[in-house]
Scaffold this active site. Structure first.
Site, PDB file in Angstrom:
ATOM      1  N   CYS A  73       1.004  -1.207   0.067  1.00 16.73           N
ATOM      2  CA  CYS A  73       0.038   0.341  -0.052  1.00 16.73           C
ATOM      3  C   CYS A  73       0.833   1.144   0.004  1.00 16.73           C
ATOM      4  CB  CYS A  73      -0.930   0.019   1.292  1.00 16.73           C
ATOM      5  SG  CYS A  73      -1.873   1.539   1.609  1.00 16.73           S
ATOM      6  N   CYS A 186      -1.656   3.576  -6.311  1.00 14.64           N
ATOM      7  CA  CYS A 186      -2.681   3.128  -5.322  1.00 14.64           C
ATOM      8  C   CYS A 186      -2.540   1.576  -5.683  1.00 14.64           C
ATOM      9  CB  CYS A 186      -3.641   3.896  -5.193  1.00 14.64           C
ATOM     10  SG  CYS A 186      -4.827   2.542  -4.258  1.00 14.64           S
TER      11      CYS A 186
END
Length: 285
Positions: A73, A186
Site C-alpha cells: 500500500c 495506489c
C-alpha cells in the site's frame, strides 16, 4: 506452518502483489491481510495512518511472525514504513512507492500522470522521487478516491462495462493533460490494470510497482536464507507456468484475513475474491 510473507493493504490492493510473487515463487507461504475496518486510508491524516499501521502490524507479528511483511500500500508505505521499522527492529519490511522512476524511463513527452490516494499524492516523498528520478518531467497529480472505493467495494462483482465507466474519468483527465504515461500509485488500481491500459489506449503507457516490489521481497527473503533472489524464484520456477492468471492453482495455505466488515456486501466481495484466486478465507484477524 511458518509464514514467509504477509502482504498488508487497506483492502484488496495488495492482492495482485501477492499473486505475482506466487507466480515467481509458488512454494512461498503467504498470508494476506486487508485492514478493511480502517478503509479507506487515503483520507486519513499522517498520524491516523501511522496508528492504524502500527496496530495491525503488531497483530500480524503476534499471530504469524512472518519472515517478511510487505506493506503493499503506497499510503501505508510513505507514511508509516520508517516508523514500523523503528518500532519493530527485529522484523523485516518491504514498502511500496509510486513507480516514478519507471515512468520517467517510459515517458517520451515528459508529462507523467500520478493517480493515487490524496494522502500519497500530498506526501513530500513523491517530490523527492521526482527530483531524483524525473527532474525533467512534469508530474500531473490526480487523487482518485471514487475509483479506489469502486475497486474495493464493487469491482470484483461488477461487469466489464461498469468497470470501464468507473475508470474513464481518471484516464480522460490524464489524456486532456497530455500525459503519455500513467503511474498506478495506489495498489488497488492493479486489480484493474489491464482494463485501465485498455481504456488508455496505445498512446498512453500505464506503469506500476509490482515487479519491483516483488523482486525486492524475494531479494530480502533470499538474503535471510543466504541465497540470491533469483535462487528463491528458480527453485520453484519449473512449476510457475501451472499458475494461471486467475490463480486457480495457488496452494490452499495462502490465506486472506480482514480486520472487519462494515457492510454485508463487502463480505460477499471478499468471498468472490477468495474463490477466484483460490485463497482460503481466514476471517477476522
Amino acid at each position: 506452518m511458518a509464514v514467509d510473507f504477509v502482504f498488508l493493504d487497506s483492502g484488496t490492493g495488495g492482492i495482485p502483489y501477492m499473486l505475482h510473487l506466487l507466480k515467481k515463487s509458488p512454494d512461498s507461504k503467504c498470508v494476506y491481510v486487508g485492514d478493511t475496518a480502517n478503509f479507506p486510508y487515503g483520507n486519513k491524516t499522517h498520524e491516523e495512518v501511522v496508528k492504524c499501521v502500527i496496530d495491525v502490524v503488531g497483530k500480524i507479528i503476534q499471530r504469524f511472525n512472518p519472515k517478511v511483511i510487505v506493506l503493499a500500500c503506497n499510503t501505508m508505505s510513505v507514511n508509516a514504513l520508517d516508523v514500523v521499522r523503528s518500532i519493530y527492529p527485529d522484523n523485516t519490511f518491504v514498502g511500496t512507492v509510486p513507480a516514478i522512476k519507471l515512468a520517467s524511463e517510459t515517458s517520451k513527452n515528459r508529462r507523467i500522470g500520478l493517480m493515487a490516494t490524496k494522502s500519497t499524492i500530498e506526501h513530500p516523498y513523491n517530490q523527492d522521487l521526482k527530483n531524483h528520478f524525473a527532474s525533467d518531467c512534469e508530474l500531473v497529480l490526480q487523487p482518485a478516491p471514487d475509483l479506489i472505493s469502486f475497486i474495493e467495494h464493487e469491482a470484483f462483482t461488477a461487469s466489464k462495462e461498469e468497470c470501464i465507466k468507473a475508470i474513464e474519468p481518471s484516464v480522460e483527465f490524464f489524456r486532456k493533460n497530455n500525459c503519455d504515461c500513467i503511474i498506478l500509485g495506489c495498489t488497488h488500481f492493479l486489480n484493474l490494470a489491464d482494463l485501465i491500459q485498455e481504456v488508455a489506449g496505445e498512446k498512453i503507457k500505464v506503469v506500476d510497482s509490482v515487479e519491483g516490489v516483488v523482486n525486492r521481497a524475494l531479494s530480502v527473503i533470499g538474503a535471510l536464507r543466504g541465497v540470491p533472489a533469483e535462487g528463491v524464484a528458480e527453485k520453484t520456477a519449473g512449476c510457475a507456468e501451472d499458475f494461471g492468471a486467475q490463480g486457480k492453482a495457488f496452494p490452499s495455505f495462502n490465506t486472506l484475513y480482514v480486520t472487519g466488515f462494515t457492510d454485508k456486501k463487502d463480505e460477499n466481495e471478499y468471498n468472490v475474491i477468495c474463490k477466484r484466486f483460490n485463497l482460503s478465507f481466514g476471517g477476522k484477524l
